[in-house]
Each structure stands twice: as structure tokens, then as C-alpha cells.
Design an enzyme around this catalytic site. Structure first.
Site, PDB file in Angstrom:
ATOM      1  N   ASP A  68       5.524   3.476 -11.144  1.00 24.66           N
ATOM      2  CA  ASP A  68       3.938   4.243 -11.774  1.00 24.66           C
ATOM      3  C   ASP A  68       4.328   5.805 -10.717  1.00 24.66           C
ATOM      4  OD1 ASP A  68       2.222   2.769 -13.039  1.00 24.66           O
ATOM      5  OD2 ASP A  68       1.664   2.021 -11.023  1.00 24.66           O
ATOM      6  N   LYS A 126       4.984   9.107 -15.362  1.00 30.35           N
ATOM      7  CA  LYS A 126       5.502  10.411 -15.663  1.00 30.35           C
ATOM      8  C   LYS A 126       5.064  11.369 -16.344  1.00 30.35           C
ATOM      9  CE  LYS A 126      10.192  11.693 -14.346  1.00 30.35           C
ATOM     10  NZ  LYS A 126      11.843  11.107 -15.247  1.00 30.35           N
ATOM     11  N   MET A 132     -10.154   3.367  -6.091  1.00 33.33           N
ATOM     12  CA  MET A 132     -10.618   4.730  -7.305  1.00 33.33           C
ATOM     13  C   MET A 132     -11.835   5.013  -6.982  1.00 33.33           C
ATOM     14  SD  MET A 132      -9.058   2.619  -9.783  1.00 33.33           S
ATOM     15  CE  MET A 132      -8.578   1.329  -9.151  1.00 33.33           C
ATOM     16  N   ALA A 167      -3.547   5.259   2.566  1.00 34.53           N
ATOM     17  CA  ALA A 167      -3.709   4.223   3.683  1.00 34.53           C
ATOM     18  C   ALA A 167      -1.595   3.692   3.871  1.00 34.53           C
ATOM     19  CB  ALA A 167      -4.390   2.799   3.410  1.00 34.53           C
ATOM     20  N   PRO A 177       0.350  -1.061  -0.146  1.00 41.03           N
ATOM     21  CA  PRO A 177      -0.026   0.023  -0.175  1.00 41.03           C
ATOM     22  C   PRO A 177       0.754   1.177  -0.048  1.00 41.03           C
ATOM     23  CG  PRO A 177      -0.006  -0.480   2.071  1.00 41.03           C
ATOM     24  CD  PRO A 177       1.000  -2.211   1.367  1.00 41.03           C
ATOM     25  N   GLY A 209       1.343  -1.027  -7.889  1.00 41.68           N
ATOM     26  CA  GLY A 209       0.829  -0.697  -5.878  1.00 41.68           C
ATOM     27  C   GLY A 209       0.145  -1.812  -5.877  1.00 41.68           C
ATOM     28  N   GLY A 210       0.279  -2.327  -4.666  1.00 41.97           N
ATOM     29  CA  GLY A 210      -0.707  -3.179  -3.563  1.00 41.97           C
ATOM     30  C   GLY A 210      -0.476  -4.342  -4.295  1.00 41.97           C
ATOM     31  N   ASP A 211      -1.628  -5.255  -4.531  1.00 42.12           N
ATOM     32  CA  ASP A 211      -1.199  -6.786  -5.355  1.00 42.12           C
ATOM     33  C   ASP A 211      -1.154  -6.496  -7.038  1.00 42.12           C
ATOM     34  OD1 ASP A 211      -1.055  -9.920  -4.887  1.00 42.12           O
ATOM     35  OD2 ASP A 211      -3.054  -9.190  -6.246  1.00 42.12           O
TER      36      ASP A 211
END
Lengths: 287, 287
Positions: free
Chosen positions: A64, A86, A200, A229, A41, A117-119
Site C-alpha cells: 500500500d 499509488k 482510523m 506508532a 506498525p 500494515g499491522g496484522d
């Protein structure tokens, strides 16, 4: 493709020049590989040990715009970093371009870490990148990560499942391809005894709440919003489905919305209306 | 409560004797704390950095029977390990007993790590332990982890969400409190364009498949079964909803069932019927 193109040196080895002009060589016979790595996260401590190790050993890291700098700092000093998100003012590199980039780098014999990001497999479009690698005959591995929804539950003290309150949890995205309303199965999501975790969903929170209420979910259903988070500027606030839209009005970072009876267990004591949620950023204790 | 009781030394400090008879002292004024820590799916490398650090610094580690030894080995040499699922022949410690144990240890001023498989808040009953701590005024923190469903997706190459195939993913448990059929919303789960991830569903796989098919999901819907995701003896097999029951017949470890169109993307090439899935245990490459 961002960054400089690879060129062949006189010794017949592939040389990749990174943005700073440093040269690194790699035997051409090396087989390239793409690792789709869940970065968690945002807090580097919530990366898996495997993710950290791969990041440290990568030749190239493709990430990202929102990847936190402390995570990127874990990459080896020689690694080339490519930010595919970017160019904020223009469009970011489209998914197809990212797919081609990953395949192209691997075919040069490089160890590529694609940070997600995340999984990678929960709203990460990792499946598309995996498929592109497969189609090109590029070896590809997936490393799971702590998805933002799980981090939001832990940070707020809202268990995503809980005996008597939620026997299932559904992850949906509030993002609508058309820019309008997400196309979700509202009747299913409106049922009680389950938790709905919305990724999102800040910009569509009002429409999501309206649809869920129209489909029968009570406006008094508890909800928790967790912005950023696990990051130092994390914000959490407790609200209800009926007040979701006004509650998120001041937020602009990546956020997770948790809707369901479990949200009543969150330790975010004050309602969004009563107190500025920014004052609760450091309360991560569930005692 | 398993293990020996704490006793007070002459110096007025709390002394805890662990199973090996070693004594460790701790100032009474220390404030105890409970960390509910997601241990991930089983591979120690899929623990978060934070989980490893907490485990290394814990006074007491409370874990379940299935926690892999390599994870327990990360605990400090002085840490006391308490297995709350040890007595296999009898009943394991009931949840209320675990809650009391955690609270009791923390009130002794100890740093308690409660290891939960996967993520504490996804079918981990972490919410109950958190609530018990709160009720007793014990400081409690939650550290998210890689849930087994995410690990199963990554291991098999089945993205849990994927453009055009699954715009949401629902996590359910196949475990039925009554020992019979889980009480799930079959109509919702039977809808297409979503992924259903079933935890603890081996023994009820046949009934789950029947209910989903009755509710309208096609028997030809692809499915993937991942047993012991991320562990050395991991097994993966591809099947369909209609053949789910026979496919899982030979499995007995903890398993995740992934049902939905995304399962067709899994790199488990052979159907359960055609080939012994045990032969695929090492294929973790998605090229």
C-alpha cells in the site's frame, strides 16, 4: 492491473518484466502462492522474522501507499514491487482489483507477498483477499503481525488490559463507509473496565467521543493518541474523552486512539492543551 | 529471588554468577534497564526482529514456564535465564515477586529482558511490571508482540474483522480470579457483527458459551478453537457456540477461542464431532 503483463519466452518459460525492464524467468510448473503478511506498525524492527524472510524471497511484493520505504527495501533486488495505493490523485486500486491482481500473479506461478500494515486480519481486509485466493484455488497463507493498536499501547505505556482497570479490550474502526459516523455499539463501548482502541479515527474522533459520552462514558475518561506508532516521527499525546476532538486537531498521519482508564498509565506527561505533543516524539521510556 | 545473588568483586565491579557458576562482570556505573518484550505466540519466527535482537543482547532473561525452548535458545550464551514459573508443584513466583526481581536486577546495572508470551499489554500483566519499574525509577521499555489471538486468527483462516461479518473484535480472558466464572459483560459480547477472542478459556468454555447464549447469541454461532497456535503441535478445530464445551474437552494446552460469524471462514473443514482435530494439525493452507 498495474505493471507490465507477463509474457511467454521462446523457451516456454514465463517471463515477467518489471518496471525497470529487467527480465526474470520462472519455471511454469512452479505453483504460485500468496502470502498475506502482516508488516507490523511501520518500524522494520517490529516485523516478524518470518515476514522479513518472506519479503526477501518474494517474486512480487504488493503493498500500500503507506508502507514505509525501509520495509520495502528488505525485498530482494529482483523482486517486483507493486504499489496498489499509488495513484493518490485518482482512486486507489479498489479491493476487487487487488484481489484479482493477487490471484493473477499467483496463477503465473509467482511467490506473491501481499504486505498488510499491522496484522492482515485486523482492519486489513485480509479476509477478502484470502477468500478470493481460495475461490480461485490459489494457495494462500496468513502471517500475523503486530497490529498498530498493540504498537500504540507499547509506545505510550498504556497497557490495553490491566488488573482493576480493563479486563477486556475492543478494537474498532472510526472509519465510516458512508463518510459519516461509524456504526458502532456505543452502549457496549461506553462501559467502564474496558479499553477501546480506535483505528482510523482521526477524522471522526469528535463524533466518536460525543457518542461515547452520550452513552454514559465520563468525559474525564483518559485517552491517548498515538500518531505513526513506532515510526521516527511518532507523536503521542494524553488527553481525555471530552477533549479528544480538539486534541487531535493538529494530527494528520495514521493514528490510534486508546480510550479507557489504562490511558492514565501512559507516560505522556503533558496534556495536549498544555504542550505541543511534537516535543514528546522521542520519549519512549517508561521509567 | 531465584538464582544466585550478585556479589561485589574486589575490583569494585558487580559480578553475577549464573546457574552454571560462570562469572560475568559489569561496570557498576552501567545503568540497568528492563525491556518488557512480547515473544509472540510461540514460533520463534513470529518474534519481531527487535525482540530477537534484545534477547541476544540481554544480560538476564526472565521468562515463564511456557516459553518455548527454541526462543530461549536465542539468548546469548552468557545470558542468565530465570524461569519465574518453574516450580510447578509449588506456586509459581507471584506477580509481586516478579516485579521485585526485575527491579532488583536492573538496579544491579543489568540489561534485563522480561519475555512475555504474545504481547506484553494484552493479558500479559506487563502493565504491572512497567509500573513497578517506574515506581523504583528503573528505565523500562515495552516491545509489542504478536498476540496469541492474532496468531490463532492467521493459523485458522478466521479474520478477526471482516466486512459484513465483524466490524469490531474484543479480546477477553476466560480466566476467573475466583476460579469460577469470568466476570464479563455478556450482553455486549453476545451482540452480532463482532468477533470475541477468548484467552485462557478452555476450563471455562462451557460457562462462557452458556452465558453468551443466555444473553442472546445463537448457539449456531460459528467458533474456532486453536490450541498452541503457531507451534508444531498446533491443533485447530471448528465448532459452534452451542457445542463449544464438548469440542474443547480433549484439549489441555494454551488455547484461543474465536467466536463469531468470521469463524465460518476458517479453513478447518471438519467439525470437532466428526473428526479428531489432531488430524488437522498440519493444515495451515487457506486455499
Amino acid at each position: 492491473m498495474p505493471g507490465k503483463s507477463p509474457s511467454r519466452s521462446r523457451a516456454g518459460r514465463l517471463v515477467v518484466l518489471d518496471g525497470a525492464g529487467r527480465g526474470r524467468s520462472r519455471a511454469r510448473k512452479d505453483k504460485g502462492v500468496v502470502w498475506l503478511v502482516g508488516a507490523g506498525p511501520g518500524d522494520p524492527d517490529l516485523m516478524t522474522v518470518k515476514a522479513v524472510r518472506l519479503l526477501q524471497g518474494a517474486d512480487v511484493v504488493v503493498h500500500d501507499r503507506l508502507t514505509p520505504q525501509p520495509i520495502l527495501d528488505l525485498a530482494g533486488a529482483d523482486a517486483r514491487l507493486i504499489d496498489v495505493g499509488k495513484r493518490k490523485s485518482r482512486h486507489t486500486l479498489p479491493q476487487e482489483g487487488i484481489n484479482e491482481l493477487l490471484v493473477g500473479l499467483a496463477l503465473q506461478g509467482l511467490k506473491v507477498v501481499r504486505l498488510k500494515g499491522g496484522d492482515p486480519f485486523i482492519f486489513g481486509r485480509g479476509g477478502e483477499e484470502m477468500s478470493a485466493c481460495r475461490a480461485a484455488g490459489v494457495e494462500c497463507h496468513v502471517v500475523p503481525g503486530v497490529s498498530a493498536g498493540l504498537a500504540a499501547g507499547a509506545a505510550s505505556g498504556a497497557p490495553l488490559t490491566h488488573r482493576g482497570l480493563a479486563q477486556s479490550v475492543t478494537f474498532v474502526t472510526g472509519h465510516a463507509a458512508s463518510g459519516g459516523e461509524p456504526d458502532l455499539d456505543w452502549a457496549s463501548l461506553a462501559r467502564v473496565n474496558q479499553t477501546v482502541v480506535i483505528y482510523m479515527g482521526l477524522s471522526t474522533a469528535g463524533r466518536i467521543a460525543t457518542r461515547l459520552i452520550e452513552a454514559g462514558r465520563a468525559p474525564s475518561t483518559p485517552a491517548v493518541v498515538v500518531e505513526s506508532a513506532s515510526l521516527p516521527h511518532e507523536r503521542r499525546l494524553a488527553t481525555t474523552l471530552g477533549r479528544l476532538e480538539e486534541s487531535v486537531a493538529g494530527l494528520d498521519g495514521p493514528a490510534i486512539l486508546i480510550v479507557g482508564e489504562v490511558a492514565a498509565l501512559a507516560d505522556v506527561e503533558h496534556q495536549a492543551k498544555d504542550k505541543d505533543p511534537r516535543q514528546h516524539g522521542d520519549e519512549r521510556k517508561h521509567a
